[in-house]
Every structure is written in structure tokens, then in C-alpha cells.
Design a protein around this motif. Sequence first.
Motif, PDB file in Angstrom:
ATOM      1  N   MET A 146      12.374  -1.002  18.126  1.00  0.00           N
ATOM      2  CA  MET A 146      11.079  -0.599  17.378  1.00  0.00           C
ATOM      3  C   MET A 146      11.896   0.034  16.125  1.00  0.00           C
ATOM      4  SD  MET A 146       7.923   1.780  17.872  1.00  0.00           S
ATOM      5  CE  MET A 146       7.149   0.941  19.543  1.00  0.00           C
ATOM      6  N   PRO A 147      11.714  -0.374  14.925  1.00  0.00           N
ATOM      7  CA  PRO A 147      12.068   0.429  13.850  1.00  0.00           C
ATOM      8  C   PRO A 147      11.504   1.704  13.696  1.00  0.00           C
ATOM      9  CG  PRO A 147      10.780  -1.859  13.077  1.00  0.00           C
ATOM     10  CD  PRO A 147      10.802  -1.517  14.717  1.00  0.00           C
ATOM     11  N   HIS A 148      12.361   2.442  12.977  1.00  0.00           N
ATOM     12  CA  HIS A 148      11.529   4.002  12.809  1.00  0.00           C
ATOM     13  C   HIS A 148      10.453   3.889  11.763  1.00  0.00           C
ATOM     14  CE1 HIS A 148      15.253   5.566  14.725  1.00  0.00           C
ATOM     15  NE2 HIS A 148      15.960   4.885  14.050  1.00  0.00           N
ATOM     16  N   ALA A 149       9.738   5.070  11.939  1.00  0.00           N
ATOM     17  CA  ALA A 149       8.236   4.990  11.258  1.00  0.00           C
ATOM     18  C   ALA A 149       8.922   5.222   9.769  1.00  0.00           C
ATOM     19  CB  ALA A 149       7.592   5.849  11.557  1.00  0.00           C
ATOM     20  N   VAL A 150       8.126   4.858   8.903  1.00  0.00           N
ATOM     21  CA  VAL A 150       8.429   5.227   7.386  1.00  0.00           C
ATOM     22  C   VAL A 150       7.569   5.728   6.732  1.00  0.00           C
ATOM     23  CG1 VAL A 150       9.614   2.842   7.083  1.00  0.00           C
ATOM     24  CG2 VAL A 150       7.339   3.082   6.659  1.00  0.00           C
ATOM     25  N   PRO A 151       7.751   6.641   5.526  1.00  0.00           N
ATOM     26  CA  PRO A 151       7.001   7.483   5.062  1.00  0.00           C
ATOM     27  C   PRO A 151       5.770   6.685   4.651  1.00  0.00           C
ATOM     28  CG  PRO A 151       9.128   7.994   4.162  1.00  0.00           C
ATOM     29  CD  PRO A 151       9.085   6.778   5.086  1.00  0.00           C
ATOM     30  N   CYS A 152       4.486   7.343   4.440  1.00  0.00           N
ATOM     31  CA  CYS A 152       3.248   6.755   4.125  1.00  0.00           C
ATOM     32  C   CYS A 152       3.405   5.962   2.766  1.00  0.00           C
ATOM     33  CB  CYS A 152       2.292   7.651   4.159  1.00  0.00           C
ATOM     34  SG  CYS A 152       0.652   6.838   3.787  1.00  0.00           S
ATOM     35  N   ASP A 153       3.904   6.698   1.892  1.00  0.00           N
ATOM     36  CA  ASP A 153       4.076   6.161   0.477  1.00  0.00           C
ATOM     37  C   ASP A 153       4.920   4.643   0.502  1.00  0.00           C
ATOM     38  OD1 ASP A 153       6.297   7.674   0.938  1.00  0.00           O
ATOM     39  OD2 ASP A 153       6.614   8.128  -1.104  1.00  0.00           O
ATOM     40  N   VAL A 154       5.944   4.620   1.356  1.00  0.00           N
ATOM     41  CA  VAL A 154       6.721   3.488   1.301  1.00  0.00           C
ATOM     42  C   VAL A 154       5.798   2.293   2.105  1.00  0.00           C
ATOM     43  CG1 VAL A 154       8.780   2.687   2.589  1.00  0.00           C
ATOM     44  CG2 VAL A 154       8.994   4.617   1.742  1.00  0.00           C
ATOM     45  N   TYR A 155       5.201   2.657   2.920  1.00  0.00           N
ATOM     46  CA  TYR A 155       4.221   1.612   3.717  1.00  0.00           C
ATOM     47  C   TYR A 155       3.205   1.215   2.598  1.00  0.00           C
ATOM     48  CZ  TYR A 155       0.720  -0.582   6.443  1.00  0.00           C
ATOM     49  OH  TYR A 155      -0.315  -1.492   7.141  1.00  0.00           O
ATOM     50  N   VAL A 156       2.664   2.123   2.007  1.00  0.00           N
ATOM     51  CA  VAL A 156       1.616   1.680   1.008  1.00  0.00           C
ATOM     52  C   VAL A 156       2.403   0.830  -0.152  1.00  0.00           C
ATOM     53  CG1 VAL A 156       0.100   2.583  -0.649  1.00  0.00           C
ATOM     54  CG2 VAL A 156       0.184   3.715   1.291  1.00  0.00           C
ATOM     55  N   ASP A 157       3.329   1.158  -0.638  1.00  0.00           N
ATOM     56  CA  ASP A 157       4.015   0.312  -1.837  1.00  0.00           C
ATOM     57  C   ASP A 157       4.299  -1.118  -1.361  1.00  0.00           C
ATOM     58  OD1 ASP A 157       4.133   2.621  -3.313  1.00  0.00           O
ATOM     59  OD2 ASP A 157       6.253   2.872  -3.293  1.00  0.00           O
ATOM     60  N   ARG A 158       4.876  -1.160  -0.015  1.00  0.00           N
ATOM     61  CA  ARG A 158       5.116  -2.649   0.593  1.00  0.00           C
ATOM     62  C   ARG A 158       3.929  -3.431   0.804  1.00  0.00           C
ATOM     63  NH1 ARG A 158       9.061  -0.634   5.528  1.00  0.00           N
ATOM     64  NH2 ARG A 158      10.968  -0.231   4.368  1.00  0.00           N
ATOM     65  N   LEU A 159       2.678  -2.590   1.331  1.00  0.00           N
ATOM     66  CA  LEU A 159       1.601  -3.400   1.303  1.00  0.00           C
ATOM     67  C   LEU A 159       0.673  -3.759   0.000  1.00  0.00           C
ATOM     68  CD1 LEU A 159      -0.831  -4.391   3.514  1.00  0.00           C
ATOM     69  CD2 LEU A 159      -1.611  -2.016   2.941  1.00  0.00           C
ATOM     70  N   ARG A 160       0.837  -2.744  -0.648  1.00  0.00           N
ATOM     71  CA  ARG A 160       0.444  -3.120  -2.236  1.00  0.00           C
ATOM     72  C   ARG A 160       0.973  -4.260  -2.921  1.00  0.00           C
ATOM     73  NH1 ARG A 160      -1.012   2.944  -4.241  1.00  0.00           N
ATOM     74  NH2 ARG A 160      -3.232   3.070  -3.117  1.00  0.00           N
ATOM     75  N   SER A 161       2.394  -4.385  -2.688  1.00  0.00           N
ATOM     76  CA  SER A 161       3.115  -5.424  -3.305  1.00  0.00           C
ATOM     77  C   SER A 161       2.645  -6.830  -2.916  1.00  0.00           C
ATOM     78  CB  SER A 161       4.724  -5.261  -3.142  1.00  0.00           C
ATOM     79  OG  SER A 161       5.056  -5.349  -2.032  1.00  0.00           O
ATOM     80  N   MET A 162       2.296  -6.925  -1.651  1.00  0.00           N
ATOM     81  CA  MET A 162       1.793  -8.309  -1.206  1.00  0.00           C
ATOM     82  C   MET A 162       0.573  -8.536  -1.725  1.00  0.00           C
ATOM     83  SD  MET A 162       2.927 -10.856   0.193  1.00  0.00           S
ATOM     84  CE  MET A 162       1.644 -12.326  -0.666  1.00  0.00           C
ATOM     85  N   LEU A 163      -0.279  -7.474  -1.699  1.00  0.00           N
ATOM     86  CA  LEU A 163      -1.752  -7.605  -1.793  1.00  0.00           C
ATOM     87  C   LEU A 163      -1.886  -7.921  -3.405  1.00  0.00           C
ATOM     88  CD1 LEU A 163      -3.595  -4.796   0.633  1.00  0.00           C
ATOM     89  CD2 LEU A 163      -3.360  -7.424   0.867  1.00  0.00           C
TER      90      LEU A 163
END
Length: 97
Positions: free
Chosen positions: A1-18
Motif C-alpha cells: 500500500m502506498p504511503h499517504a500523501v499530503p492533502c494538497d498533493v491529492y487535491v492537485d492530482r484530483l483537480r488535474s483530471m477533473l
Amino acid sequence: MPHAVPCDVYVDRLRSMLDVALGLALSAGLDEEELPTAAVPQWFAAVSGPRFAEAPVFARWGGERYATAVRGGPGNSTPGSTSSTPTPRPGAGHGGT
């Protein structure tokens, strides 16, 4: 299982696709044979196609979890069911927890 990422990194990835998905939904016609894909993030293109093994670990892990859920992961299907549509779970809709 990958390590958790900071919230802002997750948000950036999600927004880039959305951002791309919304842009395509607003600008591309559904009758087009090919949709423009130049703006699709490379990690998403890789994990969504034949280059799955080249995708970053976070994308492969997420792709595997999504596929498991859609194909009948825990809580998503009845044993012996042939449906590929996930069964809704309580609280899984909009605003649910």
C-alpha cells in the motif's frame, strides 16, 4: 500500500483530471469519434490504457482499487452475481459518509 500523501498533493492530482474532464464535457460533442487527449495528465493516460505498468505507483494502486470495486469488491456485489454494476452502499451517495 502506498504511503499517504499530503492533502494538497491529492487535491492537485484530483483537480488535474477533473479540470480536463469538465473541459471536455463542456466543449466536445458526444458524436466525435476521438476526443482531444493532449490535456489529460500523463499519469491518468498511463493508468487508463495499455501503459498501466508505466504509471506511477499511486495511480496503479488507485486503478486496481477502482477495478476491484467496480468488478465486485467487498460490499459491491452479491456472490454469484453476473452484474458489473456496483450495488449502492448505504451512505455512498452524494453527501454520504
